[in-house]
Design an enzyme around this catalytic site. Sequence first.
Site, short mmCIF file in Angstrom:
data_model
loop_
_atom_site.label_atom_id
_atom_site.label_comp_id
_atom_site.label_asym_id
_atom_site.label_seq_id
_atom_site.Cartn_x
_atom_site.Cartn_y
_atom_site.Cartn_z
N SER A 262 0.84 -1.20 0.00
CA SER A 262 0.00 0.00 0.00
C SER A 262 0.87 1.24 0.00
CB SER A 262 -0.93 0.00 1.21
OG SER A 262 -0.45 0.87 2.20
N LYS A 263 0.25 2.35 -0.42
CA LYS A 263 0.97 3.62 -0.50
C LYS A 263 1.54 4.00 0.86
CE LYS A 263 -1.96 5.28 -4.09
NZ LYS A 263 -3.02 6.09 -4.55
N ARG A 264 0.85 3.58 1.90
CA ARG A 264 1.28 3.98 3.25
C ARG A 264 2.37 3.07 3.80
NH1 ARG A 264 -3.53 5.55 2.29
NH2 ARG A 264 -4.27 3.41 2.22
N ASP A 265 2.60 1.95 3.15
CA ASP A 265 3.65 1.04 3.56
C ASP A 265 5.00 1.74 3.47
OD1 ASP A 265 4.92 -1.37 4.06
OD2 ASP A 265 3.43 -2.46 2.87
#
Length: 494
Positions: A262-265
């Site tokens: 995910s982008k937040r990873d």
Amino acid sequence: MASAASSPVRVRFCPSPTGNPHVGLVRTALFNWAFARHHQGTLVFRIEDTDAARDSEESYEQLLDSMRWLGFDWDEGPEVGGPHAPYRQSQRMDLYKDVADKLLDAGHAYRCYCSTEELDARREAARAAGKPSGYDGHCRELSAGQVAAYEAEGRAPIVRFRMPDEAITFTDLVRGEITYQPENVPDYGIVRANGAPLYTLVNPVDDAAMEITHVLRGEDLLSSTPRQIALYRALTELGVAKEIPAFGHLPYVMGEGNKKLSKRDPQASLNLYRERGFLPEGLLNYLSLLGWSLSADRDIFTTDELIAAFDLSDVNPNPARFDLKKCEAINGDHIRMLEAKDFAERCRPWLRAPVAPWAPEDFDETKWQAIAPHAQTRLKVLSEITDNVDFLFLPEPVFDEASWTKAMKEGSDALLTTARQKLQAADWTSPDALKDAVLAAGEAHGLKLGKAQAPVRVAVTGRTVGLPLFESLEVLGKEKALARIDAALARLTA
Ligand code: GLU
Ligand code: ZN
């Protein structure tokens, strides 16, 4: 690609400038770039910055900087301009308004007055009845009276695109033929109640205006393709679009635990790779393997080789797993491939403040040039250089306590004393002579070279692992090395 020969390839990379680019985005950019370059086509770089709440100038600058760092170039877009300028959607609002009006006039779109609460209630009811829960077409055929009543209530309508009541089939360049049934693709919003156009409109309108021939993007956007094809058909009828592009959806990238990266990873952030000292060419090599391969037995190649070989028919539709270890190993191989001088230069950011812990005046260029080739054979990422050479530029080695305990055993003082004597007498212009000295010291105490060199290494560099020891000793110099062995002996006997 049969179509590539007939019409020149025009592809686009069109991120929204929202924060740090993530590796999925870079992989998409890479495949578009490689495809464009392979076919001597055109890469259009477009900024999808219509979401004023999330887009910022800072993110935009960061995005451009990242693209440059990766070594991408583009034929049309920010900084280079082009025949379809401007390439920032925030500067193309008149066009979207004009197209939305045309779609409304032609009946391809209509005003929808439903409130969020009404939509939610009807969606719940449809779900409970086991029916499709998308928009139900409520405002498709409103009478003039109904419209007047809604307007009198002060409702602000959105603009909705009218999907045709027929199946939509297309041949995905990666996945083959895909069909969507009309009940699964309901009418969708293209302009917000406040007049702001949505991604659903601006993205295909710009693809049409910019004459994009191939849309290559992540699988997460697959479900928007039937909508865009329907919109394209309407645009073609209105003379706004010429040809419907081909679509290819690149596989998902999976992270830890087989979950979508995910982008937040944190592991997904491009900046992390930059800060850790990945080479752009190493990172691109690895990212190209997320859904593509050059051949079964070769996973190390240059960017030029990638471009020469890149073909969409080799893109695998199955999810690709992001493997950090493999990414690092490939990067290490690219470090090995650098010219020695280039390697020494690329390490610079990790040899100075704020990263390097030594005083700037203690950095010694001659020592750096002497040690660099030994570092080049070992590093996986450039940031590892700092810890590997700090013993050369710090007045004292940084003792890592775990290393000290591991290397300094009973008898280490006796061994170090002998090693010091032998090293004192050795020829310091030859790493082999230094090795012989430590070897002889080990023999005197019944120790093999590996065991004998560990206390010497820790005494001199502070750590149990590092660059080849005898070369390190030679570069550090006799005087300093012996003084450090003395200091370690003093510490051991204290
Ligand atoms: N701006 C969109 C995104 O960042 C582009 C999607 C597309 O390639 O159509 O996801
Ligand atoms: Zn409605």
